[in-house]
Design an enzyme around this catalytic site. Structure first.
Site, mmCIF file in Angstrom:
data_model
loop_
_atom_site.group_PDB
_atom_site.id
_atom_site.type_symbol
_atom_site.label_atom_id
_atom_site.label_comp_id
_atom_site.label_asym_id
_atom_site.label_seq_id
_atom_site.Cartn_x
_atom_site.Cartn_y
_atom_site.Cartn_z
ATOM 1 N NE ARG A 56 15.741 4.211 -1.900
ATOM 2 C CZ ARG A 56 16.948 4.233 -2.485
ATOM 3 N NH1 ARG A 56 17.035 4.129 -3.807
ATOM 4 N NH2 ARG A 56 18.031 4.386 -1.771
ATOM 5 C CB CYS B 130 13.490 3.921 -7.131
ATOM 6 S SG CYS B 130 13.154 5.079 -5.785
ATOM 7 C CG HIS C 37 2.922 3.478 8.895
ATOM 8 N ND1 HIS C 37 2.470 2.977 7.683
ATOM 9 C CD2 HIS C 37 4.260 3.237 8.927
ATOM 10 C CE1 HIS C 37 3.494 2.458 7.019
ATOM 11 N NE2 HIS C 37 4.588 2.609 7.750
ATOM 12 C CB CYS D 157 0.063 8.085 -0.206
ATOM 13 S SG CYS D 157 -0.232 7.700 1.524
ATOM 14 C CE1 TYR E 272 -2.457 7.774 9.898
ATOM 15 C CE2 TYR E 272 -1.343 5.851 8.980
ATOM 16 C CZ TYR E 272 -1.688 7.188 8.908
ATOM 17 O OH TYR E 272 -1.255 7.954 7.843
ATOM 18 C CB ALA F 36 5.908 2.030 -2.121
ATOM 19 N N PRO G 191 0.829 -1.213 0.000
ATOM 20 C CG PRO G 191 -0.848 -1.590 1.580
ATOM 21 C CD PRO G 191 0.472 -2.121 1.116
#
Length: 853
Positions: A297, A343, A173, A31, A175, A319, A29
């Site tokens: 990464r 990346c 994270h 953003c 939350y 991601a 997941p």
């Protein structure tokens, strides 16, 4: 080309609960800045990743209810059935290419102030907003927790109905669920706080309830951090994490593991290398038999293979690498490693979430443009003519323009004034921590080397006459920009140096001109450059003072999640920091600083000043060409356009994007009044229910649910007749009365719409038959109803979504009868003395006062 056998393990299928991923490439997941606001943009972007071979492709965080609202940060949502339709667009595209789709269910807590929905934020205790908004949460009571569990279950069901194959319980994270687990944040004294078992309780319940709701069709994943608190990089501080994990180890179908320090997990390449989470992961696989995924990464397939073979993880989580190259798995599979667009770890992708705008990428200029512009990272439209293209300047914009034009089939000449290709990225990559930026150059040069129809001319500085003499049909000027020796004061560019006193710029430092005495570095750019320049100068042993007008070091770098580490690095190096001050004057011996608020000045000793402010376009060639035709570009025998920093200086990602755009728009008809598609709701396209129309689906469902209330009364009366205590029988008769009361509430709607239910005796027989087939003891009855009743709320709310507006008041009361029944069941299971109070409360409202609106 064929796949190297060394990488075969990356393409082994793996079972995740009831579903199987085709390979080990797992887009975790992340953003996007798209979420619930831009569903078509989002679906197209994720669909391209499926084309590129990612076995699992997950959403960003999905708000399960309006009490978790992160705007201006853009989440996805699973609030109602309209979200099912929006998400289906994505899952359909993912499934079309044989991949699995995952949905991360998110409960915010103190990290969100609910600025859009204005719902009161909730968390384990009352605590201040974690990102600085002047709001506090309320401490969740048991009703809040029951509601949360219901909302989570409903969101899981919607995720299933939208076609997702994996559903997440998101417990990290910072939350809400992470705070329930946290021994310091969770100071509750009830069954959800105190002991480790109690603090784990809510997460356990959500895992079990999600498995119960969707586990037959969907794998259930848990996102969980491997360490307890932030320590030194690579030195985990586990706290209770081992014990906590062991309590849950076999419950989900997949573990998605991250760490406490998000600045390391999401670290920029300047501070964080590939595989940075591995030191934290050493113990996880030994404590569970379930598959494990983690990130780092990873762009090297050798590193990926090592991660699996060493037993660190079963899946390669990604991601940012999936953003930079959506086709990374396919390129590994096809043996095209040299074509991987690696990346660079700049975190420009993350800035989309920070700014509430669609994701973008320095390496992949098509990211976020798949739907609105039709761009694709690997497929280019055929050339629009046999025309020849001249690109002047081989920096990031010029290299990308040449590469993309070559991919379209154009004959391209790329002229570079110097020996080195790459422009600013080659120069910046020589600075401390910036070496990964060279990948922007190397990928494009490598692709150009494969294109015989693209010619590269080094050390070829062109004049305007040279451009005319080439005879190209299209000309792109990508000659970059130069750092200025003044600063912008909000209205105009002003000098800071006394007459005859030299000042330096980043160009001087990158050329090797380093100051040899106390130096002030003034940051008017507010991104990474000034801090890197300060670090480079400090490496020589010179005293450095970093000055910025902003309240924070490298203010914009907060958008890329690196500001904290930048400031920490400057402090570690002994660089003095002065914020909220501008550089007013510099005379070669001292710098005068002016407070941004009061204007009060101070002097600091400095024999050198480096201005990292703005840049001046190198557009002389462009203007000289236009001067030949008196500024009228229509008189040229070729099209002429500035590209990248030569047009408007910006970040590297903007330059690469500009080069790609030039290539895509060459010989294309572009409507400059409407240059892209707009992904938003068409308010003219309203469903029939919103127009006051009772659809056949609504009427059929309404009658069915009314009949179930009649049968339900008979069901509970039959159960009451067989239990062995008067109190249990009384409670079941009260449930029967609630069913009868609900039927009476709804009956006027049947009359209004001319519906005729089946005969009551037939419905009574059905209810009694259901009672005969169900549990036979009161304890078993309560347990069975607690398990099955929550799903009925979803059914009633779907009925509401179909209904004409004037029917909603009655239908909401119908939904409420199920809510109070569940509240009764929870109280009864806990042994509460007043367990029947919710039922009595519902019955206390007379039928005649309901639905009057």
């Amino acid at each position: 080309m064929t796949r190297d056998p060394r990488y075969d393990i990356l393409f082994d299928p793996l079972k995740i609960g009831p579903v199987t991923t085709r390979n080990r490439f797992y887009q975790v997941p992340h953003c996007t800045g798209m979420g619930h606001l831009r569903p078509r943009t989002l679906a197209a972007m994720r669909g391209v990743k499926a084309q590129g071979g990612w076995g699992v492709i997950c959403t960003e965080y999905n708000s399960i209810h309006p009490s978790s609202d992160d705007l201006p940060g853009v989440s996805a949502s699973l609030w109602d059935d309209s979200d099912i339709r929006a998400h289906s667009a994505m899952t359909d595209m993912v499934h079309e290419h044989g991949s699995l789709a995952g949905a991360e269910l998110w409960v915010s807590g103190a990290r969100s102030a609910n600025l859009y929905t204005r719902e009161v934020p909730m968390d384990v205790t009352s605590m201040p907003n974690a990102v600085g908004h002047p709001f506090q949460t309320r401490a969740m009571d048991k009703t809040d927790i029951r509601n949360l569990r219901r909302w989570h279950r409903k969101a899981a069901l919607r995720a299933r109905d939208a076609g997702f194959d994996i559903v997440y319980v998101y417990a990290t994270h910072g939350y809400l669920l992470a705070n329930f687990l946290d021994p310091r944040a969770n100071t509750r004294s009830d069954e959800y706080g105190g002991s480790l078992e109690n603090r784990v309780r809510l997460v356990r319940e959500l895992i079990e309830e999600t498995k119960d709701a969707v586990g037959d069709r969907c794998g259930v994943a848990v996102r969980f951090k491997a360490d307890e608190t932030i320590g030194a990089d690579g030195a985990p501080e586990y706290g209770e994490r081992h014990e906590m994990f062991e309590m849950l180890a076999e419950l989900p179908d997949l573990w998605d593991i991250n760490i406490a320090d998000y600045s390391l997990e999401m670290g920029v390449s300047r501070f964080t290398q590939e595989g940075s989470l591995e030191p934290y992961m050493s113990w996880v696989k030994s404590r569970t038999t379930k598959p494990v995924v983690t990130v780092g990464r990873y762009t090297s397939p050798d590193a990926m293979v090592g991660l699996i073979k060493r037993g660190v993880a079963d899946l390669i989580g990604a991601a940012r690498p999936s953003i930079a190259d959506p086709y990374l798995p396919k390129k590994v599979e096809e043996g095209r490693l040299e074509d991987i667009r690696e990346c660079i770890g700049c975190n420009i992708c993350y800035s989309g979430d920070s700014t509430g705008t669609p994701i973008r990428c320095t390496q992949n200029p098509t990211m976020g443009e798949e739907w609105r512009k039709g761009w694709h990272p690997e497929k280019a439209p055929a050339q629009g003519s046999d025309g020849q293209v001249l690109i002047v300047g081989a920096g990031p914009a010029g290299l990308e323009a040449a590469r993309a034009l070559g991919a379209r089939g154009y004959n391209v000449m790329l002229s570079e004034a110097t020996r080195e290709l790459g422009g600013r990225v080659t120069r910046e990559a020589s600075l401390p921590g910036m070496s990964a930026y060279i990948r922007v150059r190397d990928y494009r040069v490598g692709q150009l080397d494969k294109m015989p129809h693209v010619e590269v001319f080094r050390e070829s500085r062109l004049t305007a006459q040279d451009v005319f003499d080439v005879g190209a049909d299209h000309v792109g000027i990508a000659t970059g920009a130069t750092w200025r020796r003044d600063r912008f004061d909000g209205k105009a560019y002003v000098s800071v140096a006394a007459e005859g006193v030299p000042v330096l710029t980043p160009d001087d430092i990158m050329d090797g001109t380093l100051p040899d005495g106390p130096t002030v570095v003034f940051d008017g750019d507010n991104y990474y450059m000034a801090s890197v320049i300060a670090e480079r100068i400090r490496q020589t042993g010179v005293h450095v003072t970093y000055v910025t007008e902003e309240d924070s070091v490298s203010a914009w770098a907060g958008m890329t999640s690196e500001r904290w580490r930048i400031r920490s690095r400057l402090i570690e190096l002994g660089i003095e920091i002065v914020t909220a001050h501008s550089l007013s004057t510099f005379d070669g011996a001292a710098a005068t600083l002016a407070c941004s608020y009061s204007g009060k000045t101070q002097e600091i000793a400095a024999t050198n000043a480096v201005l990292v402010t703005q840049r001046q376009q190198n557009d002389t060639l462009y203007r000289e060409i236009l001067d030949r035709v008196e500024g009228d570009a229509t008189r040229l025998h070729f099209t002429l356009r500035r590209i990248g920093d030569c047009d408007a200086p910006a970040i590297v990602a903007a330059a690469v994007y500009a080069g790609h755009r030039f290539a895509m728009e060459t010989d294309a008809e572009i409507d400059i009044d409407v240059p892209l598609k707009h992904d938003r709701v068409d308010v003219g396209a309203l469903p029939p229910s919103k127009l006051g129309v009772a659809t056949p689906a609504y009427l059929e469902t309404l009658q069915l649910y009314y009949e179930e209330e009649i049968a339900g009364e008979a069901y509970f009366l039959a159960l009451a007749a067989r239990v062995d205590t008067p109190e249990a029988a009384a409670h079941l008769r009260l449930l029967a009365e609630v069913e009868r009361h609900c039927a009476a509430i709804v009956a006027p709607l049947l009359a209004k719409h001319g519906l005729t239910p089946r005969p009551t005796p037939l419905l009574v027989d059905e209810g009694r038959a259901d009672a005969d087939k169900g549990p036979q003891t009161y304890k078993e009855m309560i347990a069975y109803m607690r398990m099955t009743f929550p799903a009925y709320i979803d059914d009633f709310e779907r009925l509401e979504s179909l209904a004409p507006a004037e029917d909603l008041a009655v239908l909401k009361r119908m939904t409420e009868h199920e809510v109070v029944a569940i509240e009764f069941l929870e109280r009864e299971a806990s042994g509460a003395a007043n367990s029947a109070e919710p039922l009595s409360r519902f019955l206390s409202t007379p039928v005649g006062t309901l639905g009057a609106a």
